[in-house]
Motif scaffolding. Structure first.
Motif, PDB file in Angstrom:
ATOM      1  N   LYS A 388       0.765  -1.352   0.155  1.00  0.00           N
ATOM      2  CA  LYS A 388       0.076  -0.065   0.065  1.00  0.00           C
ATOM      3  C   LYS A 388       0.868   1.223  -0.096  1.00  0.00           C
ATOM      4  CE  LYS A 388      -4.148  -1.578   2.541  1.00  0.00           C
ATOM      5  NZ  LYS A 388      -4.858  -1.387   3.593  1.00  0.00           N
ATOM      6  N   ILE A 389       1.955   1.359   0.940  1.00  0.00           N
ATOM      7  CA  ILE A 389       2.721   2.426   0.943  1.00  0.00           C
ATOM      8  C   ILE A 389       3.436   2.716  -0.345  1.00  0.00           C
ATOM      9  CG2 ILE A 389       4.789   3.344   2.139  1.00  0.00           C
ATOM     10  CD1 ILE A 389       3.695   2.252   4.674  1.00  0.00           C
ATOM     11  N   GLY A 390       3.858   1.501  -0.914  1.00  0.00           N
ATOM     12  CA  GLY A 390       4.509   1.799  -2.122  1.00  0.00           C
ATOM     13  C   GLY A 390       3.713   2.403  -3.309  1.00  0.00           C
ATOM     14  N   SER A 391       2.581   1.615  -3.453  1.00  0.00           N
ATOM     15  CA  SER A 391       1.802   2.011  -4.569  1.00  0.00           C
ATOM     16  C   SER A 391       1.328   3.729  -4.142  1.00  0.00           C
ATOM     17  CB  SER A 391       0.457   1.210  -4.162  1.00  0.00           C
ATOM     18  OG  SER A 391      -0.508   1.661  -5.126  1.00  0.00           O
ATOM     19  N   LEU A 392       0.765   4.013  -3.077  1.00  0.00           N
ATOM     20  CA  LEU A 392       0.573   5.362  -2.855  1.00  0.00           C
ATOM     21  C   LEU A 392       1.760   6.300  -2.958  1.00  0.00           C
ATOM     22  CD1 LEU A 392      -1.645   5.252   0.494  1.00  0.00           C
ATOM     23  CD2 LEU A 392      -2.319   6.101  -1.642  1.00  0.00           C
ATOM     24  N   LYS A 393       2.864   5.947  -2.874  1.00  0.00           N
ATOM     25  CA  LYS A 393       4.073   6.848  -2.869  1.00  0.00           C
ATOM     26  C   LYS A 393       4.142   7.031  -4.361  1.00  0.00           C
ATOM     27  CE  LYS A 393       6.883   6.196   0.866  1.00  0.00           C
ATOM     28  NZ  LYS A 393       8.311   5.483   1.603  1.00  0.00           N
ATOM     29  N   ILE A 394       3.819   6.068  -5.344  1.00  0.00           N
ATOM     30  CA  ILE A 394       3.974   6.214  -6.640  1.00  0.00           C
ATOM     31  C   ILE A 394       2.972   7.105  -7.436  1.00  0.00           C
ATOM     32  CG2 ILE A 394       4.025   5.214  -9.051  1.00  0.00           C
ATOM     33  CD1 ILE A 394       5.261   2.795  -7.332  1.00  0.00           C
ATOM     34  N   LEU A 395       1.542   6.842  -6.685  1.00  0.00           N
ATOM     35  CA  LEU A 395       0.436   7.450  -6.846  1.00  0.00           C
ATOM     36  C   LEU A 395       0.405   8.960  -6.715  1.00  0.00           C
ATOM     37  CD1 LEU A 395      -2.496   5.023  -6.242  1.00  0.00           C
ATOM     38  CD2 LEU A 395      -1.801   5.580  -8.543  1.00  0.00           C
ATOM     39  N   LYS A 396       1.009   9.211  -5.551  1.00  0.00           N
ATOM     40  CA  LYS A 396       1.259  10.691  -4.733  1.00  0.00           C
ATOM     41  C   LYS A 396       1.978  11.291  -5.998  1.00  0.00           C
ATOM     42  CE  LYS A 396       4.249  12.114  -2.050  1.00  0.00           C
ATOM     43  NZ  LYS A 396       4.932  12.679  -0.642  1.00  0.00           N
ATOM     44  N   GLU A 397       3.116  10.778  -6.509  1.00  0.00           N
ATOM     45  CA  GLU A 397       3.997  11.615  -7.586  1.00  0.00           C
ATOM     46  C   GLU A 397       3.384  11.588  -8.947  1.00  0.00           C
ATOM     47  OE1 GLU A 397       6.936  12.947  -6.906  1.00  0.00           O
ATOM     48  OE2 GLU A 397       6.740  12.419  -4.862  1.00  0.00           O
ATOM     49  N   ILE A 398       2.868  10.516  -9.308  1.00  0.00           N
ATOM     50  CA  ILE A 398       2.227  10.627 -10.811  1.00  0.00           C
ATOM     51  C   ILE A 398       0.833  11.430 -10.947  1.00  0.00           C
ATOM     52  CG2 ILE A 398       3.342   8.615 -11.271  1.00  0.00           C
ATOM     53  CD1 ILE A 398       1.070   7.141 -11.370  1.00  0.00           C
ATOM     54  N   SER A 399       0.122  11.622  -9.384  1.00  0.00           N
ATOM     55  CA  SER A 399      -1.124  12.257  -9.715  1.00  0.00           C
ATOM     56  C   SER A 399      -1.043  13.790 -10.037  1.00  0.00           C
ATOM     57  CB  SER A 399      -1.945  11.941  -8.568  1.00  0.00           C
ATOM     58  OG  SER A 399      -1.317  12.194  -7.341  1.00  0.00           O
ATOM     59  N   ARG A 400       0.333  14.298  -9.909  1.00  0.00           N
ATOM     60  CA  ARG A 400       0.437  15.619 -10.404  1.00  0.00           C
ATOM     61  C   ARG A 400       0.153  15.985 -11.780  1.00  0.00           C
ATOM     62  NH1 ARG A 400       3.349  17.646  -5.780  1.00  0.00           N
ATOM     63  NH2 ARG A 400       4.514  16.003  -4.651  1.00  0.00           N
ATOM     64  N   ASN A 401      -0.102  15.024 -12.679  1.00  0.00           N
ATOM     65  CA  ASN A 401      -0.348  14.819 -14.118  1.00  0.00           C
ATOM     66  C   ASN A 401      -2.084  15.065 -14.131  1.00  0.00           C
ATOM     67  OD1 ASN A 401      -1.218  13.711 -16.706  1.00  0.00           O
ATOM     68  ND2 ASN A 401       0.742  13.972 -17.113  1.00  0.00           N
ATOM     69  N   THR A 402      -2.398  15.918 -14.945  1.00  0.00           N
ATOM     70  CA  THR A 402      -3.813  16.086 -15.054  1.00  0.00           C
ATOM     71  C   THR A 402      -4.630  14.852 -15.623  1.00  0.00           C
ATOM     72  OG1 THR A 402      -3.256  18.433 -15.736  1.00  0.00           O
ATOM     73  CG2 THR A 402      -5.572  17.734 -16.164  1.00  0.00           C
ATOM     74  N   GLN A 403      -4.045  14.175 -16.638  1.00  0.00           N
ATOM     75  CA  GLN A 403      -4.629  12.874 -17.191  1.00  0.00           C
ATOM     76  C   GLN A 403      -4.722  11.741 -16.089  1.00  0.00           C
ATOM     77  OE1 GLN A 403      -5.788  13.235 -20.182  1.00  0.00           O
ATOM     78  NE2 GLN A 403      -5.091  15.473 -20.228  1.00  0.00           N
ATOM     79  N   ILE A 404      -3.638  11.782 -15.444  1.00  0.00           N
ATOM     80  CA  ILE A 404      -3.574  10.756 -14.279  1.00  0.00           C
ATOM     81  C   ILE A 404      -4.504  10.953 -13.384  1.00  0.00           C
ATOM     82  CG2 ILE A 404      -1.957   9.565 -12.788  1.00  0.00           C
ATOM     83  CD1 ILE A 404      -1.038   9.044 -15.353  1.00  0.00           C
ATOM     84  N   ARG A 405      -4.634  12.209 -12.844  1.00  0.00           N
ATOM     85  CA  ARG A 405      -5.690  12.467 -11.840  1.00  0.00           C
ATOM     86  C   ARG A 405      -7.171  12.194 -12.219  1.00  0.00           C
ATOM     87  NH1 ARG A 405      -4.205  18.857 -11.776  1.00  0.00           N
ATOM     88  NH2 ARG A 405      -2.214  18.706 -10.711  1.00  0.00           N
ATOM     89  N   ARG A 406      -7.501  12.361 -13.697  1.00  0.00           N
ATOM     90  CA  ARG A 406      -8.748  12.057 -14.186  1.00  0.00           C
ATOM     91  C   ARG A 406      -8.926  10.425 -14.145  1.00  0.00           C
ATOM     92  NH1 ARG A 406      -8.329  14.892 -18.241  1.00  0.00           N
ATOM     93  NH2 ARG A 406      -8.528  13.194 -20.074  1.00  0.00           N
ATOM     94  N   ALA A 407      -7.864   9.955 -14.600  1.00  0.00           N
ATOM     95  CA  ALA A 407      -7.698   8.466 -14.726  1.00  0.00           C
ATOM     96  C   ALA A 407      -7.909   7.769 -13.483  1.00  0.00           C
ATOM     97  CB  ALA A 407      -6.431   7.832 -15.428  1.00  0.00           C
ATOM     98  N   ILE A 408      -7.215   8.323 -12.309  1.00  0.00           N
ATOM     99  CA  ILE A 408      -7.467   7.658 -10.793  1.00  0.00           C
ATOM    100  C   ILE A 408      -8.780   7.806 -10.583  1.00  0.00           C
ATOM    101  CG2 ILE A 408      -6.952   8.242  -8.484  1.00  0.00           C
ATOM    102  CD1 ILE A 408      -3.995   8.904  -9.631  1.00  0.00           C
ATOM    103  N   ALA A 409      -9.670   8.964 -10.846  1.00  0.00           N
ATOM    104  CA  ALA A 409     -10.861   9.185 -10.435  1.00  0.00           C
ATOM    105  C   ALA A 409     -11.885   8.341 -11.078  1.00  0.00           C
ATOM    106  CB  ALA A 409     -11.381  10.480 -10.603  1.00  0.00           C
ATOM    107  N   ASP A 410     -11.592   8.140 -12.315  1.00  0.00           N
ATOM    108  CA  ASP A 410     -12.350   7.275 -13.138  1.00  0.00           C
ATOM    109  C   ASP A 410     -12.182   5.846 -12.685  1.00  0.00           C
ATOM    110  OD1 ASP A 410     -13.090   9.181 -14.916  1.00  0.00           O
ATOM    111  OD2 ASP A 410     -11.718   8.853 -16.336  1.00  0.00           O
ATOM    112  N   LEU A 411     -11.192   5.285 -12.285  1.00  0.00           N
ATOM    113  CA  LEU A 411     -10.926   3.952 -11.747  1.00  0.00           C
ATOM    114  C   LEU A 411     -11.344   3.558 -10.328  1.00  0.00           C
ATOM    115  CD1 LEU A 411      -7.467   3.352 -13.420  1.00  0.00           C
ATOM    116  CD2 LEU A 411      -9.501   2.474 -14.195  1.00  0.00           C
ATOM    117  N   GLY A 412     -11.968   4.527  -9.709  1.00  0.00           N
ATOM    118  CA  GLY A 412     -12.343   4.496  -8.335  1.00  0.00           C
ATOM    119  C   GLY A 412     -11.269   4.637  -7.164  1.00  0.00           C
ATOM    120  N   GLY A 413     -10.034   5.223  -7.519  1.00  0.00           N
ATOM    121  CA  GLY A 413      -8.830   5.366  -6.576  1.00  0.00           C
ATOM    122  C   GLY A 413      -9.229   6.246  -5.515  1.00  0.00           C
ATOM    123  N   LEU A 414     -10.091   7.244  -5.679  1.00  0.00           N
ATOM    124  CA  LEU A 414     -10.529   8.310  -4.619  1.00  0.00           C
ATOM    125  C   LEU A 414     -11.175   7.489  -3.417  1.00  0.00           C
ATOM    126  CD1 LEU A 414     -11.296  11.328  -6.575  1.00  0.00           C
ATOM    127  CD2 LEU A 414      -9.693  11.101  -4.766  1.00  0.00           C
TER     128      LEU A 414
END
Length: 917
Positions: A388-414
């Motif tokens: 979980k920690i490893g995954s969140l560390k990566i998601l925290k970094e890449i979620s600065r990208n606009t497209q990635i943000r939207r994709a995370i929201a679409d996939l139910g990550g929030l």
């Protein structure tokens, strides 16, 4: 064969000829064997006729098909993908350098929202075929506003002063955007032709480029460890080369135009494929849900001020496979290990992935393109904390990208991250909150956090004790609170989220954290407060919870960002007088003025000038600003500053200039010329403030001389034509002191062609502030007899009379003054009586405002010079209130009241005398 989509000529007609010819030859032989057989001869003739008819029908069929193809080609309708492609290509060729770029700017007009069908136009316009609206600024002309319709591209009339698009068509429709722009811009035509010529030369190397791409792919694959033998590899390459040649030839034949290929259309096709794949994943994802009626209602509940640029932003990537770095392919291999590896392999892959520069867009999109986001989000549902920690560390970094943000929201990550906020592991909670802070940058994500209980959980993270002594446990608690504040900062751009935060008890917790000595903690806390300060309930709470003192203290911080957020919070909170007084009492005015020295930081400058503007509303604060020489510093900021700074600077000068000595200081500092120059701008908020500032400065005669010399009054008068009622009202108020203090005001007003007719026409407005300001201006204009005659001819009397039934005291005051002044020409007194203006004026005497009493008494005095008006106002009961006002301390009110009563009394005596005589 004639309908086949392969290369080659149509040979079917020759088969028909050959077939029928054989039949004729066979019949001819049989006819020769049976000479004289007329039946065989007739059969031969019939076959010849059939052949001739078939040939005619085939020729007709061919002609019909050719015409149909030509018509279909002509009527190809635009689609959203085609429009996005053309705009994207031209954006890549646009820039500031006139010698290199074809356009200065090109972009889509609107709020950036994209509907599911790809259109950007509002639904009501989609019914007319509108896809999007494009704004283009060529180097050799004005801004062009273009409608992209399914029927083609054409010019429209652009947005009006209120920002609403005028969709009316102007000119012809064009099949291509380039063709339209060529017709409107000679510079574009010249540069786009050069661009096409330059790239067409490179077209000869298309095949070699394609081959090099495949060779690069082979090289990347070979780094995995397995290398086939050279003979087999060469055979495969030969096969690929042959297939590539066929593809290249086929593509070349099927392309309708080389122009778009030359402009890079092929590079745009790759993101489209990725978008299609992403949409397919969205449809099949088990996490996706249909929108409920509650969700639909919530979608319209967000703050109207928040930016939606990220809501449905279109991905634009110009890299081809040949441009992608090796990290792209290495990350994709690591994602494959994430998908298929055991727990140990997963952790190793996560650690290896973090070694890459995840701030780089290529690395971020590499994870997404191969399905890595789904894997990372699924890891959040596991029981293994390290995963979980490893995954969140990566998601925290890449979620600065606009497209990635939207994709995370679409996939139910929030939803999953909101659940993690309840986890006892503090590291997990920190990472989840920080990732939510990155993802919740657009409205849909903020709504998702609220709907799944995220606001309450984030507020819970703020409950952290403030201790002076440091310890690992205390530091960890502080980091959790900081992460929660970051997430709430992002979420607070929604009005409903602000209310949810308040109900969850965020205000006292934020007030406690505001006393923290930790600067990293203070920035998100103050950022959240300044975002929420747009709501009255928060402004009240900030004042009553004692946060103003802490905000003032942090204005002296060494961090520009913290200073900016503190100044912005004071800017919003200083709408209330109590807050302005607190800022002064805690010594906040001095650091605000000192921030004006940081001219390089425009955001900080805008916040500081805004706070000064609002604080200057209180006269007590104006005195301190005088001592700090704030006026001279503000005048120095009137040049070479962005509009968001200028709006606040001019607003501050307008408030400071209400004090007479400060008007002279503005003039001595050289502030009048730049203020007058700003009257030519288009920013509506700036125009409102600058007209107020010029109006305040015009109260002094020496300032008025400069304003008149710079043609400032004419500029103010021209702003009466502005469509924004706030600008109209502010301009009319500013005109009043200009007329009062001009040397030859009457002649000056008459010199404006159509000016008097324009200002009288504004009496038809529905805006009360416009009506009050125009009445005040008319009262000043009517001091000149010649101008009064002109406005009378323009129908000022019936227009003023129609307004007399108002209950607004501000309008009543200036309306009564205008009526009083207009009575001094011709039969205007009689006309006001005939229009029914007298009886409503009597009701004004019941107002609680003494200014209304004074102007009303003047109007009644002037109207009472007409006998019929005396009778009307006497019947309306005017005598009793006027008798009370004769005893007023205001001499003007006394005199006007007594004069009106005297006229009524003289009429009564004359009637009585006439009756007895």
């Amino acid at each position: 064969e004639r309908f086949a989509t392969v290369e080659g000529d149509d040979n079917s007609i020759f088969r028909f000829i050959e077939e029928i010819t054989k039949e004729i030859e066979q019949l001819a032989k049989q006819h020769a064997e049976n000479e004289g057989n007329t039946e065989k001869q007739e059969e031969i003739e019939e076959k010849k006729l059939v052949l001739k008819m078939r040939l005619i029908l085939l020729r007709l069929d061919q002609q019909l098909l050719n015409q149909s193809i030509a018509q279909i080609t002509k009527d190809v309708r635009l689609t959203p993908i085609m429009v996005d492609g053309e705009v994207t290509i031209l954006q890549e060729l646009s820039g500031d350098d006139e010698r290199k770029h074809v356009l200065e700017t090109i972009d889509f007009w609107g709020d950036g929202y994209i509907f599911k069908n790809g259109c950007r136009a509002p639904p009501q316009r989609q019914l007319h075929g509108d896809i999007a609206y494009i704004e283009v600024r060529p180097f050799d002309g004005n801004m062009l506003y273009i409608t992209a319709n399914t029927s083609g591209y054409y010019l429209n009339k652009g947005p009006d002063n209120r920002g609403d698009m005028n969709y009316e068509k102007e000119g012809d429709a064009y099949r291509e955007l380039v063709t339209l722009l060529k017709d409107k811009s000679a510079h574009f035509t010249e540069m786009i032709d050069k661009q096409e010529f330059h790239l067409k030369v490179q077209e000869k190397d298309d095949y070699m480029d394609a081959r090099r791409v495949e060779e690069d792919d082979d090289d990347r694959e070979s780094t995995a460890g397995y290398r086939p033998d050279r003979s087999k590899q060469k055979a495969e390459e030969d096969s690929k080369d042959k297939g590539q040649k066929q593809k290249a030839q086929k593509k070349k034949k099927l392309e309708p135009s080389l122009k778009w290929k030359a402009l890079g259309m092929e590079e745009y096709q790759e993101p489209d494929k990725r978008e299609t794949q992403k949409l397919k994943k969205k449809k099949t994802s088990p996490r996706m849900k249909t929108k409920t009626p509650v969700d639909a209602e919530d979608s319209f509940s967000e703050s109207s001020t928040e930016s939606e640029e990220e809501e449905e932003a279109v991905e634009r990537r110009s890299e081809t496979n040949a441009d992608l770095p090796s990290e792209y392919w290495q990350i994709q291999k690591l994602v494959k290990y994430l998908k298929g590896g055991n727990q140990t392999a997963t952790i190793i892959a996560l650690c290896s992935m973090r070694d890459f520069n995840l701030a780089q867009e290529t690395c971020q999109l590499a994870i997404r393109d191969v399905g890595g986001l789904e894997v990372l989000i699924n890891l959040l549902d596991t029981e293994e904390v390290k995963c979980k920690i490893g995954s969140l560390k990566i998601l925290k970094e890449i979620s600065r990208n606009t497209q990635i943000r939207r994709a995370i929201a679409d996939l139910g990550g929030l939803q999953t991250m909101v659940k993690i906020l309840r986890d006892p592991d503090k590291d997990l909670k920190c990472l989840a909150a920080e990732t939510i802070a990155n993802v919740a940058k657009f409205r849909r994500a903020r709504r998702t956090v609220r709907q799944h209980g995220g606001i309450k959980k984030l507020v819970g993270l703020l409950d952290c004790p403030i201790v002076s002594a440091t310890s690992p446990e205390a530091d960890k608690d502080a980091e959790v609170a900081r992460s929660g504040a970051l997430a709430l900062w992002s979420c607070s751009k929604s009005k409903k989220n602000k209310e949810a935060m308040r109900k969850a008890g965020a205000i006292p917790l934020l007030a406690k954290l505001l006393k923290s000595p930790n600067e990293n903690m203070l920035i998100p806390v103050v950022g959240t407060l300044q975002e929420c300060a747009s709501e009255p309930s928060y402004r009240l709470a900030i004042r009553t919870e004692g946060m103003i003192e802490d905000l003032v203290k942090n204005l002296k911080s060494q961090s520009d960002e913290l200073q900016m957020h503190c100044a912005s919070a004071i800017f919003k909170c200083a709408e209330e007088k109590e807050t302005r007084d607190l800022v002064r009492q805690y010594g906040g005015l001095d650091p605000l003025v000192s921030l004006l020295q940081k001219t390089e930081n425009k955001e900080l400058l805008a916040a500081a000038t805004g706070a000064i503007w609002k604080c200057a509303i209180s006269p007590e604060n104006v005195t301190r600003f005088q001592e700090l020489r704030a006026i001279e510093q503000l005048v120095g900021l009137l040049n070479d500053q962005p509009e968001e700074v200028l709006v606040n600077v001019v607003g501050g000068l307008g408030e400071l200039a209400k004090d007479p000595p400060n008007r002279m200081l503005v003039r001595k500092a050289g502030g009048i010329p730049p203020l007058v120059n700003l009257l030519t701008g288009t920013n509506q908020a700036l125009l409102v403030n600058v007209t107020r500032a010029v109006g305040q400065c015009a109260e002094e005669q020496d300032n008025m001389v400069i304003i008149d010399k710079l043609d400032g009054v004419r500029l103010l008068w021209s702003l009466l034509k502005n469509q924004n009622p706030d600008v109209q009202a502010s301009a009319a108020w500013a005109i009043c002191p200009c007329i009062e203090n001009a040397k030859d005001a009457g002649e000056m007003v008459r010199s404006f062609v159509g000016g008097l007719e324009l200002i009288v026409s504004l009496l038809k407005s529905d805006h009360r502030e416009v009506l009050a300001s125009v009445c005040a201006a008319i009262a000043n204009i009517a001091k000149d007899e010649e101008n009064l005659a002109v406005i009378t001819d323009h129908g000022v009397v019936p227009m003023l009379a129609r307004l007399t039934n108002t209950v607004d005291d501000k309008l009543r005051r200036h309306l009564a003054e205008a009526i009083a002044r207009c009575c001094n020409w011709g039969n205007n007194r009689t006309a006001f009586g005939r229009e029914g203006a007298v009886a409503p004026l009597v009701k004004y005497l019941k107002s609680q405002d003494e200014n209304v009493h004074r102007s009303t008494a003047r109007a009644l005095y002037q109207l009472s010079k007409n006998p019929e008006n005396c009778i009307t106002m006497h019947e309306a009961g005017v005598v009793q209130p006027l008798m009370k006002m004769v005893g007023s301390q205001d001499e003007d009110l006394q005199e006007a009241s007594a004069g009106c009563i005297g006229n009524i009394r003289r009429l009564a005596l004359a009637n009585e005398k006439a009756r007895y005589s």
